[in-house]
Design an enzyme around this catalytic site. Structure first.
Site, PDB file in Angstrom:
ATOM      1  N   HIS A 176      -6.861   1.000   1.684  1.00 22.62           N
ATOM      2  CA  HIS A 176      -6.031  -0.170   1.397  1.00 22.62           C
ATOM      3  C   HIS A 176      -6.383  -0.794   0.055  1.00 22.62           C
ATOM      4  O   HIS A 176      -6.920  -1.895  -0.015  1.00 22.62           O
ATOM      5  CB  HIS A 176      -6.147  -1.195   2.527  1.00 22.62           C
TER       6      HIS A 176
ATOM      7  N   ALA B  14      -5.141  -0.793  -4.439  1.00 23.94           N
ATOM      8  CA  ALA B  14      -3.944  -0.905  -5.280  1.00 23.94           C
ATOM      9  C   ALA B  14      -3.205   0.425  -5.440  1.00 23.94           C
ATOM     10  O   ALA B  14      -1.997   0.439  -5.709  1.00 23.94           O
ATOM     11  CB  ALA B  14      -4.324  -1.463  -6.651  1.00 23.94           C
TER      12      ALA B  14
ATOM     13  N   HIS C  22      -2.685   2.577  -3.014  1.00 24.80           N
ATOM     14  CA  HIS C  22      -1.776   2.611  -1.862  1.00 24.80           C
ATOM     15  C   HIS C  22      -0.541   1.745  -2.154  1.00 24.80           C
ATOM     16  O   HIS C  22       0.594   2.151  -1.892  1.00 24.80           O
ATOM     17  CB  HIS C  22      -2.497   2.137  -0.596  1.00 24.80           C
TER      18      HIS C  22
ATOM     19  N   HIS D  88       2.520  -5.836  -0.368  1.00 27.02           N
ATOM     20  CA  HIS D  88       2.524  -5.853   1.095  1.00 27.02           C
ATOM     21  C   HIS D  88       1.152  -5.777   1.757  1.00 27.02           C
ATOM     22  O   HIS D  88       1.023  -6.096   2.941  1.00 27.02           O
ATOM     23  CB  HIS D  88       3.418  -4.732   1.638  1.00 27.02           C
TER      24      HIS D  88
ATOM     25  N   ASP E 219       5.709   2.418   3.704  1.00 29.33           N
ATOM     26  CA  ASP E 219       4.325   2.104   4.050  1.00 29.33           C
ATOM     27  C   ASP E 219       3.637   3.248   4.791  1.00 29.33           C
ATOM     28  O   ASP E 219       2.431   3.453   4.639  1.00 29.33           O
ATOM     29  CB  ASP E 219       4.313   0.829   4.907  1.00 29.33           C
TER      30      ASP E 219
ATOM     31  N   GLN F 173      -4.559  12.247  12.564  1.00 27.29           N
ATOM     32  CA  GLN F 173      -3.306  12.570  11.890  1.00 27.29           C
ATOM     33  C   GLN F 173      -2.234  13.069  12.853  1.00 27.29           C
ATOM     34  O   GLN F 173      -1.078  12.662  12.770  1.00 27.29           O
ATOM     35  CB  GLN F 173      -3.536  13.611  10.796  1.00 27.29           C
TER      36      GLN F 173
HETATM   37 ZN   LIG Z   1       0.259  -0.603   3.553  1.00 29.49          ZN
END
Ligand SMILES: [Zn+2]
Ligand SMILES: *[C@@H]1O[C@H](CO)[C@@H](O)[C@H](O)[C@H]1NC(C)=O
Length: 460
Positions: free
Chosen positions: A188, A190, A192, A228, A338, A389
């Site tokens: 999480h 920048a 991303h 976000h 996202d 995953q």
């Molecule tokens: Zn996100």
């Protein structure tokens, strides 16, 4: 964003299903999806109950700034008081420095080698490509992918002219946004945010959207994508709740992270004065719509959004001339952007998977260290990148992208679903390699159907 929460839900579901399977009850995959969704509420309850109240309040960890804990493992060992002070003063520097950014003292891009800048510019010519390598772009821009990419898109969409934006203010705002992401977070961070913004751009260009969205919608969509996950602490909501973090209290245990991302974004918008020249009603409208987009990324609400999306698609009643419907599609587009990691080409997708797993395991290590319950998916001893995953793709990503494909039946949607299938097969293949080379496989797992149930979590 709630991506971390999703994953905790998956494991909880898998455990639940497995316990049922041991009782010789079997489910088809649509039942499993329903069960998974039902788990959304339960996990939160469980993690609350799992934390013994008497420990709360007296726990040494409870009032520590998360950023301190995010020194990377390489800087190993217990944190010395000096290190902590250094980290704290670094944070303070970041915050105070904002007030001296009247004119950005040095544009980080200027210190780059011309050649790298040239290559980064060259990459931006293909910014709408689904294979865009954001990791490479981040290296070529010296860690400024979010600023460079978002600025470029604002320019390309003509938003600077249309909204009469001051370029200096815009750049200053984007620099603040980028700096408020924690570069210490494996996932999480920048990059991303830049990746989500790039994906959002790809969706905005899809025919159905591009012919109906207004400039206002595009501005909002890009802003929401870039901000976000702002100031994401690298741990999930249950962790914030069980450690009595002030944000959990502030937002009453509800969409704690997403509310914080939104309020942080609003803070930066106001501080930068980017829209100070717009009428106050417009600014307030922008802030509230930004909130409704960012809050849509709370994955515990995925079921509501998906059900609403399905209903619209079944009825065929989406009318993009209607502002409310356009806003709903923007919410869905941001949700897709996202969680689009599984839909990228393997070489990119795999890197994201490793990063998110690293972030989960880091949270698990903190929990172990402070004798808290280890959150689902966060135990490096029992969880694996493959299981995480496969579960995430099956129960979270696929259902969303299937509906998106119904809405926007384009080559991009086919490409995304294609990669999703290939990537899932790759993780399955890796799992198989391990199973065939390993010898301590739990027989209870061998009887399960690998088509629907991820294997290998030893505590199952
Ligand atoms: Zn996100
Ligand atoms: C949030 O959750 C914690 C832990 O379960 C609880 O103690 C607290 O009262 C909750 N706060 C609110 C506002 O619901």
């Amino acid at each position: 964003m709630g991506i971390v929460l999703i994953w905790s839900l998956i494991v909880a579901l898998i455990r639940w299903i497995t316990s049922k399977r041991r009782g010789a009850i079997s489910y088809d995959s649509s039942d499993q999806t329903a069960l998974y969704i039902r788990m959304l509420g339960d996990v939160r309850v469980r993690s609350r109950l799992g934390f013994e109240p008497e420990r709360r309040g007296s726990h040494p960890y409870l009032y520590i700034d998360f950023r301190i804990l995010h020194s990377r493992p390489e800087s190993a060992g217990p944190l010395s008081a000096r290190k902590v002070r250094r980290l704290l003063s670094f944070q303070r520097y970041l915050h105070s420095s904002r007030f001296f950014r009247g004119a950005p003292p040095q544009n980080p891009l200027y210190i780059l080698d011309d050649d790298y800048t040239g290559q980064a510019k060259c990459m931006l010519e293909k910014v709408g490509s689904w294979n865009f390598d954001i990791f490479l772009f981040d290296r070529l821009t010296n860690g400024n992918s979010l600023v460079s990419l978002t600025f470029h898109l604002f320019n390309q969409y003509g938003l600077i002219d249309l909204f009469q934006l001051d370029m200096v203010k815009l750049r200053r705002f984007l620099v603040m946004v980028q700096e408020d992401y924690h570069s210490q977070n494996p996932y999480h961070n920048a990059v991303h945010a830049a990746d989500v913004t790039q994906a959002m751009h790809c969706y905005l260009k899809e025919p159905k959207l591009s012919k109906s969205l207004t400039s206002w919608d595009i501005l909002l969509g890009l802003l929401a994508a870039a901000t976000h996950d702002l100031d994401h602490p690298g741990v999930n909501q249950p962790f914030l709740i069980k450690t009595n973090h002030y944000l959990a209290a502030l937002y009453k245990n509800t969409s704690v992270l997403e509310n914080h991302h939104w309020r942080s974004a609003v803070g930066l918008l106001r501080e930068s004065g980017l829209f100070a020249h717009l009428p106050v009603e417009d600014r307030l409208k922008m802030e509230s719509q930004l909130g409704s987009l960012i809050l849509a990324t709370d994955i515990s609400r995925q079921n509501d959004y998906l059900a609403q999306f399905r209903t619209h698609l079944d009825k065929g009643d989406l009318c993009l001339g209607n502002a409310g419907h356009r806003h709903f599609i923007l919410q869905m587009a941001l949700k897709c952007a996202d969680i689009c990691n599984p839909c990228r080409p393997w070489r990119l997708s795999k890197q994201w998977s490793e990063k998110v797993t690293e972030e989960f395991f880091h949270q698990g290590d903190i929990e172990k260290k402070y004798k808290l319950d280890v959150s689902p998916l966060c135990d490096s001893q029992t969880d694996t990148v493959e299981n995480i995953q496969i579960g995430f793709m099956t129960y979270v990503a696929e259902p969303l992208f299937v509906e998106w494909g119904r809405f926007s039946d384009t080559r991009l949607s086919q490409t995304m679903l294609g990669y999703l299938g290939l990537n899932k097969a790759s993780w399955r293949g890796k799992l198989q390699e391990q199973t065939s080379s390993g010898d301590d496989t739990d027989p209870a797992l061998e009887e399960t159907d690998s088509e629907v149930l991820p294997q290998g979590s030893k505590e199952l």
